[in-house]
Design an enzyme around this catalytic site. Structure first.
Site, PDB file in Angstrom:
ATOM      1  N   GLY A 422       0.785  -1.230   0.000  1.00 19.12           N
ATOM      2  CA  GLY A 422       0.000   0.000   0.000  1.00 19.12           C
ATOM      3  C   GLY A 422       0.814   1.275   0.000  1.00 19.12           C
ATOM      4  CE1 TYR A 502      11.114   1.278  18.181  1.00 18.71           C
ATOM      5  CE2 TYR A 502       8.782   0.983  17.706  1.00 18.71           C
ATOM      6  CZ  TYR A 502      10.059   1.294  17.293  1.00 18.71           C
ATOM      7  OH  TYR A 502      10.274   1.631  15.986  1.00 18.71           O
ATOM      8  CG  ASP A 589      -3.930  -2.522   5.299  1.00 18.97           C
ATOM      9  OD1 ASP A 589      -3.762  -3.526   4.579  1.00 18.97           O
ATOM     10  OD2 ASP A 589      -3.477  -1.402   5.029  1.00 18.97           O
ATOM     11  CD  GLU A 655       6.403  -8.104   9.145  1.00 13.29           C
ATOM     12  OE1 GLU A 655       5.416  -7.386   9.379  1.00 13.29           O
ATOM     13  OE2 GLU A 655       7.486  -7.974   9.699  1.00 13.29           O
ATOM     14  CG  HIS A 684      10.941  -4.208   9.382  1.00 13.33           C
ATOM     15  ND1 HIS A 684      10.204  -5.315   9.047  1.00 13.33           N
ATOM     16  CD2 HIS A 684      10.097  -3.367  10.016  1.00 13.33           C
ATOM     17  CE1 HIS A 684       8.969  -5.149   9.492  1.00 13.33           C
ATOM     18  NE2 HIS A 684       8.881  -3.983  10.074  1.00 13.33           N
TER      19      HIS A 684
HETATM   20  N1  GLN Z   1      -1.312  -0.423   3.922  1.00 12.07           N
HETATM   21  C1  GLN Z   1      -0.401  -0.108   4.971  1.00 12.07           C
HETATM   22  C2  GLN Z   1       0.931   0.340   4.390  1.00 12.07           C
HETATM   23  O1  GLN Z   1       1.322  -0.130   3.408  1.00 12.07           O
HETATM   24  C3  GLN Z   1      -0.172  -1.286   5.883  1.00 12.07           C
HETATM   25  C4  GLN Z   1       0.722  -0.947   7.021  1.00 12.07           C
HETATM   26  C5  GLN Z   1       0.885  -2.045   8.048  1.00 12.07           C
HETATM   27  O2  GLN Z   1       0.664  -3.188   7.779  1.00 12.07           O
HETATM   28  N2  GLN Z   1       1.311  -1.721   9.224  1.00 12.07           N
HETATM   29  O3  GLN Z   1       1.614   1.173   4.937  1.00 12.07           O
HETATM   30 ZN    ZN Z   2       2.194  -4.850   7.744  1.00 16.49          ZN
END
Ligand code: GLN
Ligand code: ZN
Length: 747
Positions: A422, A502, A589, A655, A684
């Site tokens: 996204g 965090y 989401d 993920e 990441h």
């Molecule tokens: N659609 C969101 C993005 O791509 C999803 C973010 C997420 O999963 N934390 O940023």
């Molecule tokens: Zn995500």
């Protein structure tokens, strides 16, 4: 006398001074000496504020330069092995949390069911020892300022061990800590401490059952070794798992959560399990932003006091989980503002409550708070009758196996369609223009034009990359929940309502204060614009009802399922708008679905069922040919896989890179029947994944999942990445997909 106690105070500071200091130290702008001096002064401010609020017991040791669990590991010399050669100094402390050039950071884990994350202790055969008595130093510093009100706070040995990694023998690990805790307690007592709060929240979780024997031994040992220490066995977030055994521990006080564990804890009180204990009653919600119902709290305390030795009052948990003060929130509806209580206001409520209990007399302030509370409950923005859900379809018209081929055909997609989650990189340019717009330096039109130009630029990039399903890039959003909060009725966003997530990272959750209603399109303009620029399908991007709730401060005057449903109906309206405008794929989401899972098994299924119903309520009205996607970040999926399947989303992207193949196993054993994209690279890291690595990640799950069902995508949104690395990684992703398609003769 009813004492007023606190369990922990927010670290961030009224203006996030704490965060700014730490970050300027990291960037080299502040020396270590200056950092430590500034931190000491912050600590003193916090103590002083709490003393001025009229507290009788003020927490000491809850303050941290990063995380309280990391403080413990560091103090006990539980240092991850890979850092063994490094000097023990502040640099190492932060390196364990954040990594350095030679070594990766320790993992971060969710603190029970909150949005706070702690640094996972790594034992790997180390024997703990006491580096220094940090708590004693902090106690002495606090005593100077607030005298015998200072109450040392430490996470207990059992919870510390239960939350650790790399331990083979849990009993031995707990035993090895006992002399260290004994020494800490002994020195505190000698320095004048009376009460010492020992946090053992593991005893509200199912896992707590397996530590009951340990609890008996540990607390008998402390009672024998340091009889002068008045330990408070502190729990929060739920009720005690075994009030009979835990109520029998030889400690002076028991800290119980009477907000989140109300029914069970109160039943245990009434059963007489705590008759010889001082109860530290958490009667005010420490993790939500609402003013308390002080009359109900008063009645509750009176009810408890009949059955126990003494009762003191405090928030239900550390105030770490709420913002500091509502003082600066000038933009809010007064009804709402009067009904809010952040950390400082909660302490004020506790004082008023204690005075009321002492004297039996309601002061004008007490009466005012009661009136504020009632006024908010009666507000007209809180009385929407929910639509009759019975009339709304909660199931797609055709089953997945019949509708999915229709969708793929309409979309004209190849096997292994490629897409992203996204968001695309929010460059410093995007952030700069947004700031200028918020500061009213540029017009709405100029801002919108800029967003449009970014969308257009990225549609072109995606076409050039030859991705199959495109996205608009989410440039208009800072945050996937706050953005929706700003556009739906019933949400308020604060100016300074920050809480620590965090380390130095803070979040500002929106507040759900009234009935949620769809009063304007949320994402229609950007999505339709993106679709107008390309023949390829563009996927609309929405955040789902469960994630919106879990990442907000939620209303507590209606049930959670009702709240989920309200939001679901609003999202449904947006989905219908998108569909009517010709958007063929809509992603909803649910990044935080797993996060909200209740601590106790016996409450989990109801939550999952409520979540599934809300998701389906939002997504079931679309045509057979409209494809619904969802996305979830890394979670432990195996235990909720049935519910994920029940969402009935046509495609889920998840993920996987941090899971070492466990996720694929989870989907294998459950033979997942719907469309699925198992993230093929970790977003990441700035690293660009190689072609070989991508090919193998694409092929690996194909042993279990059918070719027709599989999608190819990165792990999560690309918002925080740089443009160059994003384009390079996606280029390899598309190339790798084409190679795999070719191998299967499907190009
Ligand atoms: N659609 C969101 C993005 O791509 C999803 C973010 C997420 O999963 N934390 O940023
Ligand atoms: Zn995500």
């Amino acid at each position: 006398m009813v004492k007023v106690s606190n369990l922990g105070y927010p670290r961030l500071g009224e203006n996030r001074e704490w965060k700014k200091l730490i970050e300027s130290y990291w960037s080299g702008k502040l020396s270590q000496a200056d950092l430590l001096a500034e931190m000491k002064s912050l600590r003193r401010t916090f103590l002083k504020k709490q003393a001025d609020a009229g507290l009788d017991l003020i927490p000491v040791g809850d303050f941290s330069l990063y995380d309280h669990i990391l403080d413990l590991s560091y103090q006990f010399n539980i240092i991850p092995r890979r850092f063994a050669k490094e000097a023990h100094d502040l640099g190492l402390y932060f390196a364990i949390a954040r990594g350095n050039k030679d070594n990766v950071a320790s993992a971060m884990k969710k603190w029970f069911n909150t949005n706070y994350h702690y640094i996972l202790p790594e034992w790997s055969k180390q024997k703990p020892s006491l580096k220094s008595n940090r708590l004693l130093e902090l106690y002495l510093e606090a005593k100077e300022l607030v005298g015998d009100k200072a109450k040392p706070v430490i996470t207990g040995p059992i919870t510390f061990v239960a939350l650790s990694s790399g331990i083979e023998d849990y009993t031995a690990a707990i035993k090895s800590l006992l002399p260290l805790y004994r020494q800490i307690f002994q020195e505190l007592v000698e320095a004048g401490a009376s009460y010492i709060q020992v946090d053992e929240p593991i005893f509200v979780t199912d896992e707590g059952h397996s530590y009951l024997e340990a609890a008996k031994h540990v607390y008998a040992y402390f009672a024998k070794q340091v009889p002068e220490a008045k330990l408070i066995f502190q729990t929060y977030f739920e009720a005690l798992v075994d009030p009979e055994i835990l109520g029998n521990l030889p400690v002076a006080g028991l800290g119980l959560d009477f907000v989140h564990g109300l029914e069970e804890n109160l039943a245990a009180v009434k059963a007489g399990y705590f008759s010889d204990k001082e109860i530290f009653a958490g009667v005010i919600d420490g993790r939500n932003v609402w003013g308390a119902d002080l009359e109900a709290s008063r009645d509750l305390v009176l009810e408890i006091s009949d059955k126990v030795k003494a009762v003191h009052i405090q928030p239900s948990c550390s105030l770490l989980h709420v913002p500091v003060t509502k003082k600066g929130e000038t933009g809010l509806n007064p009804l709402l503002k009067n009904g809010l209580a952040f950390a400082d206001e909660k302490l004020e409520e506790l004082r008023l409550l204690a005075d009321q209990l002492e004297t039996g007399f309601s002061s004008p302030k007490f009466t005012q708070k009661v009136a504020d509370f009632k006024a908010l409950q009666a507000a007209d923005f809180r009385n929407l009758a929910l639509e009759d859900l019975g009339k709304i379809p909660q199931k797609r018209h055709l089953d997945f196996k019949d509708r999915y081929p229709l969708q793929q055909e309409k979309l004209g997609l190849p096997v292994l369609p490629t897409t992203t989650i996204g968001s695309f990189p929010q460059s410093s340019e995007v952030r700069r223009i947004r700031r200028a717009w918020k500061g009213q330096e540029i017009s709405n039109q100029a801002y919108e034009d800029f967003i449009k130009s970014e969308i257009a630029r990225w549609i072109k990039i995606q076409e050039d990359l030859d991705l199959d399903v495109l996205v608009h890039g989410e440039f208009e959003r800072v945050d996937m929940v706050e953005f929706f909060g700003q556009k739906l009725a019933g949400f308020a966003t604060t100016k300074g309502g920050w809480v620590q997530s965090y380390g130095s990272r803070a979040v500002k959750p929106p507040i759900i204060y009234g009935d949620i209603q769809h009063i304007q399109p949320l994402t229609l303009k950007e999505t339709v614009y993106a679709q107008s620029l390309t023949k390829r399908p563009v996927k609309g991007m929405l955040t789902g009802p469960i994630t919106i709730t879990n990442w907000s401060f939620e209303r507590n005057d209606i049930s959670r399922p009702d709240l989920f449903n309200q939001i679901a109906l609003a999202i449904r309206k947006e989905i219908e708008l998108l569909e009517d405008a010709g958007i063929p794929i809509i992603q909803v989401d649910e990044a935080a679905l797993r996060e909200g899972l209740p601590l106790r098994k016996d409450k989990q299924q109801a939550y999952l069922d409520d979540s599934v119903r809300a998701f389906r309520l939002a997504t079931s009205s679309v045509k057979d040919t409209t494809q619904i996607h969802t996305h979830m970040c890394y979670s432990n999926f195996s235990e909720i896989i049935e519910s994920i399947r029940a969402l009935d989303a046509d495609v889920i992207s998840i993920e996987t890179s941090r899971s070492h193949g466990e996720i694929i196993e989870a989907f294998e054993t459950a033979t997942y029947p719907l469309g699925i994209g198992l993230g093929v690279y970790d977003i990441h890291s700035p690293r660009v994944p190689s072609l070989d690595e991508l090919i193998s990640n694409i092929e690996r799950p194909l042993h279990q999942l059918s070719l027709d069902q599989f999608w190819v995508n990165p792990d999560c949104g690309l918002k925080t990445r740089k443009e160059r690395e994003t384009v390079a990684a996606l280029k390899n992703l598309v190339a790798a997909t084409k190679i795999v398609r070719h191998k299967f003769g499907k190009d």
